[in-house]
Design a protein around this motif. Structure first.
Motif, PDB file in Angstrom:
ATOM      1  N   ASN A 177       0.855  -1.181   0.000  1.00  0.00           N
ATOM      2  CA  ASN A 177       0.000   0.000   0.000  1.00  0.00           C
ATOM      3  C   ASN A 177       0.897   1.239   0.000  1.00  0.00           C
ATOM      4  N   PHE A 178       0.345   2.383   0.370  1.00  0.00           N
ATOM      5  CA  PHE A 178       1.091   3.635   0.254  1.00  0.00           C
ATOM      6  C   PHE A 178       1.359   4.240   1.631  1.00  0.00           C
ATOM      7  N   ARG A 179       1.673   3.356   2.595  1.00  0.00           N
ATOM      8  CA  ARG A 179       1.937   3.787   3.952  1.00  0.00           C
ATOM      9  C   ARG A 179       3.405   4.105   4.215  1.00  0.00           C
ATOM     10  N   GLY A 180       4.230   4.151   3.184  1.00  0.00           N
ATOM     11  CA  GLY A 180       5.616   4.554   3.379  1.00  0.00           C
ATOM     12  C   GLY A 180       5.720   6.045   3.633  1.00  0.00           C
ATOM     13  N   GLY A 181       6.915   6.518   4.002  1.00  0.00           N
ATOM     14  CA  GLY A 181       7.118   7.939   4.237  1.00  0.00           C
ATOM     15  C   GLY A 181       6.733   8.770   3.033  1.00  0.00           C
ATOM     16  N   ASP A 182       6.060   9.897   3.276  1.00  0.00           N
ATOM     17  CA  ASP A 182       5.572  10.769   2.205  1.00  0.00           C
ATOM     18  C   ASP A 182       4.640  10.029   1.245  1.00  0.00           C
ATOM     19  N   LYS A 183       3.921   9.050   1.779  1.00  0.00           N
ATOM     20  CA  LYS A 183       2.905   8.304   1.031  1.00  0.00           C
ATOM     21  C   LYS A 183       3.472   7.531  -0.151  1.00  0.00           C
ATOM     22  N   VAL A 184       4.707   7.059  -0.036  1.00  0.00           N
ATOM     23  CA  VAL A 184       5.285   6.238  -1.089  1.00  0.00           C
ATOM     24  C   VAL A 184       4.824   4.796  -0.908  1.00  0.00           C
ATOM     25  N   PHE A 185       4.970   4.009  -1.978  1.00  0.00           N
ATOM     26  CA  PHE A 185       4.548   2.616  -1.956  1.00  0.00           C
ATOM     27  C   PHE A 185       5.377   1.836  -0.945  1.00  0.00           C
ATOM     28  N   GLN A 186       4.706   1.016  -0.126  1.00  0.00           N
ATOM     29  CA  GLN A 186       5.377   0.260   0.928  1.00  0.00           C
ATOM     30  C   GLN A 186       4.976  -1.209   0.844  1.00  0.00           C
ATOM     31  N   LEU A 187       5.960  -2.087   0.897  1.00  0.00           N
ATOM     32  CA  LEU A 187       5.715  -3.518   0.826  1.00  0.00           C
ATOM     33  C   LEU A 187       4.991  -4.006   2.076  1.00  0.00           C
ATOM     34  N   GLN A 188       3.929  -4.780   1.881  1.00  0.00           N
ATOM     35  CA  GLN A 188       3.192  -5.372   2.988  1.00  0.00           C
ATOM     36  C   GLN A 188       3.348  -6.892   3.046  1.00  0.00           C
ATOM     37  N   ASN A 189       3.433  -7.527   1.899  1.00  0.00           N
ATOM     38  CA  ASN A 189       3.613  -8.979   1.823  1.00  0.00           C
ATOM     39  C   ASN A 189       4.486  -9.294   0.614  1.00  0.00           C
ATOM     40  N   ALA A 190       5.374 -10.268   0.738  1.00  0.00           N
ATOM     41  CA  ALA A 190       6.187 -10.738  -0.382  1.00  0.00           C
ATOM     42  C   ALA A 190       6.714 -12.122  -0.024  1.00  0.00           C
ATOM     43  N   TYR A 191       6.101 -13.163  -0.578  1.00  0.00           N
ATOM     44  CA  TYR A 191       6.503 -14.510  -0.183  1.00  0.00           C
ATOM     45  C   TYR A 191       6.189 -15.521  -1.280  1.00  0.00           C
ATOM     46  N   ALA A 192       6.818 -16.683  -1.154  1.00  0.00           N
ATOM     47  CA  ALA A 192       6.545 -17.830  -2.008  1.00  0.00           C
ATOM     48  C   ALA A 192       6.218 -19.015  -1.105  1.00  0.00           C
ATOM     49  N   SER A 193       5.197 -19.798  -1.496  1.00  0.00           N
ATOM     50  CA  SER A 193       4.755 -20.940  -0.688  1.00  0.00           C
ATOM     51  C   SER A 193       4.625 -22.183  -1.556  1.00  0.00           C
ATOM     52  N   PHE A 194       5.075 -23.323  -1.024  1.00  0.00           N
ATOM     53  CA  PHE A 194       4.898 -24.618  -1.684  1.00  0.00           C
ATOM     54  C   PHE A 194       5.161 -25.720  -0.668  1.00  0.00           C
ATOM     55  N   LEU A 195       4.429 -26.812  -0.808  1.00  0.00           N
ATOM     56  CA  LEU A 195       4.582 -27.983   0.057  1.00  0.00           C
ATOM     57  C   LEU A 195       4.536 -27.628   1.541  1.00  0.00           C
ATOM     58  N   GLY A 196       3.791 -26.601   1.902  1.00  0.00           N
ATOM     59  CA  GLY A 196       3.674 -26.188   3.295  1.00  0.00           C
ATOM     60  C   GLY A 196       4.735 -25.209   3.750  1.00  0.00           C
TER      61      GLY A 196
END
Length: 431
Positions: free
Chosen positions: A153-172
């Motif tokens: 979303n845009f909750r970074g400083g000065d309303k810049v784009f901010q990562l909230q989730n970034a992942y890879a999932s497989f086999l649990g």
């Protein structure tokens, strides 16, 4: 370049689909060619059953997380799909008879007269929680269901784009940045306020975790997480580099799609520099959590959570603003200690109609004193209370409006209490 062209095709096709829908027509949008390896653009309800299942089952479950995407790119065999989605949300906020000095409503941020503001009223508008995500899902012979997910979303400083989730999932297994296992995202009550109940356990961390489901209803998980430590220090101490990861784990039992019970725990070691003894030392933190959500009939949903531990402020919604994972030990210069802390909430949601529901939640968080800390009564946070009541209207499957009242109390160690009130109004469009 090919990926950018495909993305442009998605946006063009989505625009055509929306235009057709506005004219009262039903249109299926597909990009086809004769290549057996061609990629098709379809609405999610037209995708293969397995792709739809994986896409829906692996979507984050917190109330503020986006829904499954409306449009996806899929191969002709229906084994792989790339979805692009999110929502645009605008909120108007008005504080009266006391303010919480943040765009989110935290009782710990209710100021006193000596903290730089004397205003008792405040108006704010916010669109920074608007979220966009990319999600790749697929079925493979060796890895089973796999998911690659990024959102921000845009909750970074000065309303810049901010990562909230970034992942890879497989086999649990899951590797990346996501919600900690020491919380229950699916058990959080609905609020317009993006922070939610002040006594709720909430944290994101870079992690490596493993989860497994037994007998369809019982699920367990354990993780290794990047440590995040903040503390109050004097000239005799400082927060050092961290030497040990955090270890959360949980057990959850589900008895239907909207009812479960979760028990979780966490152990963390926090390193600091003792500037008197000139050496690095550590304090151990731990926590336990129990949470549930369950339905009573078709119209009533209940929510509840309790958490208690030592040195876990980064994992507690309101107390995380205080930086009290570790604090000075007044009895021994240069040494630090962990304080006990607690949080809980209880709430309910009542569905008036299939499109309209109301909810209300009460929550509390508390920081305890130990070893004569603080030495004298002070304006340091002791406990906070949070009360919310709201109503949501799902005007269309993709458009939701809501209105909300919030009341917060902050009580300090000197027994002084101050309060704040807020009215929120929001509109959210999912795409």
């Amino acid at each position: 370049m090919r990926l950018f062209l495909q993305g442009a095709a998605i946006l063009l096709a989505a625009g055509l689909a929306n235009a057709a829908h506005a004219q009262g027509k039903t249109q299926k949008v597909i990009i086809e060619d004769d290549d057996p390896n061609a990629i098709m653009l379809v609405t999610i309800d037209k995708a293969g059953d397995e792709i739809v299942r994986v896409m829906n089952e692996t979507q984050p479950q917190r109330f503020h997380d986006p829904k499954a995407p409306r449009f996806i790119l899929t191969d002709r065999k229906g084994r792989f799909a790339l979805g692009i989605g999110g929502y645009v949300k605008a909120t108007a906020e008005y504080d009266f008879d006391g303010i919480s000095d943040d765009v989110d409503f935290y009782p710990s941020l209710i100021p006193n007269k000596g903290q730089g503001t004397y205003a008792r009223n405040q108006f704010q508008m916010d669109a920074t929680t608007s979220t966009i995500f990319l999600k790749l899902v697929g079925r493979t012979k060796n890895l089973g269901d796999f998911v690659v997910y990024t959102a921000g979303n845009f909750r970074g400083g000065d309303k810049v784009f901010q990562l909230q989730n970034a992942y890879a999932s497989f086999l649990g297994f899951t590797l990346g940045y996501d919600y900690t296992l020491f919380m229950d995202a699916a058990g959080a009550p609905p609020t317009i306020d993006f922070a939610g109940p002040n006594g709720m356990a909430f944290h994101r961390a870079t992690q490596f975790r493993y989860e497994h489901t037994f007998m369809q209803r019982l699920k367990m998980g354990i993780a290794v997480e990047m440590p995040d430590v903040d503390g109050l220090t004097t000239s005799n101490e400082r927060i050092g580099v961290q030497r040990t990861p955090s270890f959360p784990l949980y057990v959850q039992y589900n008895w239907n799609k909207s009812s479960h019970l979760r028990v979780a725990g966490i152990f963390r070691s926090m390193t600091y520099d003792n500037l008197v003894a000139h050496k690095a030392e550590s304090e151990a933190g731990w926590g336990v959590l129990a949470s549930t959500t369950f339905n009573l009939g078709k119209s009533l949903q209940m929510f509840g959570q309790g958490v208690y531990g030592r040195g876990i402020s980064q994992y507690m919604n309101d107390i995380s603003n205080l930086n009290v994972d570790i604090v000075p030990n007044p009895e021994k210069q240069g040494e630090m200690q962990v304080l006990p802390m607690m949080g809980w909430y209880a709430g309910l949601q009542y569905n008036i109609t299939p499109k309209v529901f109301i909810s209300s939640t009460y929550s509390q968080s508390r920081l305890y004193s130990e070893k004569d800390y603080p030495r004298t009564p002070s304006d340091q946070y002791r406990y906070g209370q949070y009360l919310v009541a709201n109503v949501f209207w799902n005007i269309t499957p993709n458009l939701q409006a809501g209105v909300e009242y919030l009341h917060g109390w902050r009580t300090d160690f000197d027994d002084m209490t101050r309060q704040a009130n807020r009215i929120n109004v929001s509109a959210q469009f999912n795409f």
